[in-house]
Design a protein around this motif. Structure first.
Motif, short mmCIF file in Angstrom:
data_model
loop_
_atom_site.label_atom_id
_atom_site.label_comp_id
_atom_site.label_asym_id
_atom_site.label_seq_id
_atom_site.Cartn_x
_atom_site.Cartn_y
_atom_site.Cartn_z
N UNK A 163 0.86 -1.18 0.00
CA UNK A 163 0.00 0.00 0.00
C UNK A 163 0.90 1.24 0.00
N UNK A 164 0.42 2.31 -0.61
CA UNK A 164 1.25 3.51 -0.79
C UNK A 164 0.55 4.73 -0.19
N UNK A 165 0.69 4.95 1.15
CA UNK A 165 0.02 6.08 1.80
C UNK A 165 0.54 7.44 1.34
N UNK A 166 1.78 7.50 0.84
CA UNK A 166 2.35 8.78 0.43
C UNK A 166 3.28 8.54 -0.76
N UNK A 167 3.07 9.29 -1.83
CA UNK A 167 3.91 9.16 -3.02
C UNK A 167 4.42 10.55 -3.41
N UNK A 207 -14.13 -0.17 4.28
CA UNK A 207 -14.85 -0.51 3.05
C UNK A 207 -15.15 0.76 2.26
N UNK A 208 -15.39 0.61 0.96
CA UNK A 208 -15.72 1.77 0.14
C UNK A 208 -15.69 1.44 -1.34
N UNK A 209 -15.97 2.44 -2.16
CA UNK A 209 -15.89 2.28 -3.60
C UNK A 209 -14.45 2.45 -4.05
N UNK A 210 -14.08 1.72 -5.07
CA UNK A 210 -12.71 1.81 -5.56
C UNK A 210 -12.64 1.46 -7.03
N UNK A 211 -11.67 2.06 -7.70
CA UNK A 211 -11.32 1.66 -9.05
C UNK A 211 -10.41 0.43 -8.93
N UNK A 212 -10.74 -0.61 -9.68
CA UNK A 212 -10.00 -1.87 -9.57
C UNK A 212 -9.62 -2.36 -10.96
N UNK A 239 -9.84 10.48 -14.46
CA UNK A 239 -10.14 11.83 -14.93
C UNK A 239 -11.29 11.81 -15.94
N UNK A 240 -11.26 10.87 -16.84
CA UNK A 240 -12.32 10.77 -17.85
C UNK A 240 -13.68 10.46 -17.21
N UNK A 241 -13.66 9.71 -16.10
CA UNK A 241 -14.91 9.33 -15.43
C UNK A 241 -15.29 10.30 -14.31
N UNK A 242 -14.53 11.39 -14.17
CA UNK A 242 -14.76 12.39 -13.13
C UNK A 242 -14.75 11.75 -11.73
N UNK A 243 -13.75 10.94 -11.49
CA UNK A 243 -13.54 10.31 -10.19
C UNK A 243 -12.25 10.85 -9.60
N UNK A 244 -12.20 10.97 -8.29
CA UNK A 244 -10.98 11.41 -7.63
C UNK A 244 -10.61 10.44 -6.52
N UNK A 245 -9.33 10.37 -6.22
CA UNK A 245 -8.83 9.44 -5.22
C UNK A 245 -9.36 9.80 -3.83
N UNK A 293 -9.02 3.55 -3.93
CA UNK A 293 -10.27 4.08 -3.38
C UNK A 293 -10.62 5.42 -4.03
N UNK A 294 -11.91 5.63 -4.28
CA UNK A 294 -12.33 6.85 -4.99
C UNK A 294 -13.60 7.43 -4.37
#
Length: 317
Positions: A211-215, A247-252, A274-280, A308-309
């Motif tokens: 997992x990458x909490x900070x990049x 739990x939550x919605x996420x891009x997979x 970006x195309x789907x107007x989703x943000x992290x 997660x989005x």
């Protein structure tokens, strides 16, 4: 679900491919003779050359590797079924009950009988079966994730979707590293966490993940770990932490190919969002679905990426 542009597929050097094939052969024959002389015969190399190449790729000597995997699988059997200890020892390739007991005690700081008597912290046949399956598939490759394959060619397109992701518990080690240190960090963190869970009877429920909490531009924070059935009830070691991912919605998506080309998949995910107007809405993670120790072709390796989005359209209304 959307199909995206081409990425990369590996072409592996003959030496690396041969070692990966050897690992797959070893892991399917651990109940038999997997001594260095036998491995050298299989690989058609001298014992010295094979020992050197094996250790460079895997990070362990052939003997240390086979002993560790055998003991990990034996430990999982001890807490998931009622078979005699001697039968488990024999099936895992140990010469005798005594040899197995000595090796097990050195590795896990307790005898097989004491380990079985304590059991897993989360009881139940389903939990034990899940734990045994996860250990069996993870033990051979626990130090091989993010193995670098540098030669690449065009690969299969990527597919992305949005789905509900359940909450899960995990043990991790968190480290700040340079971007080119991911493989080395996971080779250190994952075996430590995996060994800790086995030693303390924590039920493992799935493959390892990062997992990458900070990049950042030059460095990142990585959490290398494994999923467990429930948080531990006792204090952890200084380096290991228990976390719960909500739990939550996420891009997979599932990245197919070598770990070297994972950055291209993350870039494709960002573009699709970006195309789907989703943000992290939280830190992404990647779960290593394929065992490099049992699947020698990097083109077949699968890594699930989860981001997660939140829906920016809904948020703005």
């Amino acid at each position: 679900m959307v199909v995206l542009a081409e990425r990369y597929r590996p072409t592996v050097s003959s030496g690396t491919r041969q070692l990966l094939q050897l690992l797959a052969a070893v892991n399917s024959r651990l109940s038999g003779d997997v001594s260095l002389p036998m491995l050298a015969v299989w690989a058609r190399r001298s014992r010295f050359d094979l020992h050197r190449r094996f250790r460079r790729l895997v990070g362990e000597t052939p003997k240390a590797y086979t002993t560790r995997v055998r003991l990990a699988r034996a430990a999982a059997e001890l807490v998931s079924n009622g078979r005699r200890v001697s039968a488990i020892a024999s099936d895992q390739g140990f010469a005798s009950h005594e040899v197995f007991t000595r090796a097990f005690t050195r590795h896990l700081d307790q005898s097989p009988l004491r380990y079985r008597a304590r059991g897993l912290h989360v009881a139940g046949r389903l939990t034990a079966a899940t734990h045994a399956s996860a250990v069996s598939s993870t033990a051979p490759c626990i130090s091989l994730y993010h193995l670098r394959i540098t030669e690449r060619k065009p690969a299969v397109p990527l597919q992305i979707s949005v789905r509900a992701v359940p909450a899960f518990h995990a043990l991790v080690i968190r480290r700040r590293i340079a971007r080119d240190e991911i493989a080395a960090a996971l080779a250190e963190c994952l075996p430590t966490v995996f060994g800790y869970a086995q030693q303390h009877g924590l039920a493992i429920t799935g493959p390892p993940f990062a997992r990458y909490p900070e990049v950042g531009m030059g460095s990142l924070v990585i959490e290398g770990g494994i999923t467990i059935a429930e948080p531990p009830s006792t204090a952890l070691s200084d380096r290991i932490e228990a976390i719960t991912i909500p739990a939550g919605r996420a891009v997979v998506t599932v990245h197919r190919g070598p770990y070297d080309s994972l950055p291209e998949s993350y870039q494709e995910i960002e573009k699709w969002m970006r195309d789907q107007q989703l943000s992290a809405a939280g830190a992404p993670w990647e779960t290593y679905l394929t065992d490099p120790g049992e699947s020698p072709d990097p083109a077949t390796w699968e890594t699930e990426i989860v981001q997660p989005v939140r829906d920016t359209q809904r948020t703005s209304n």
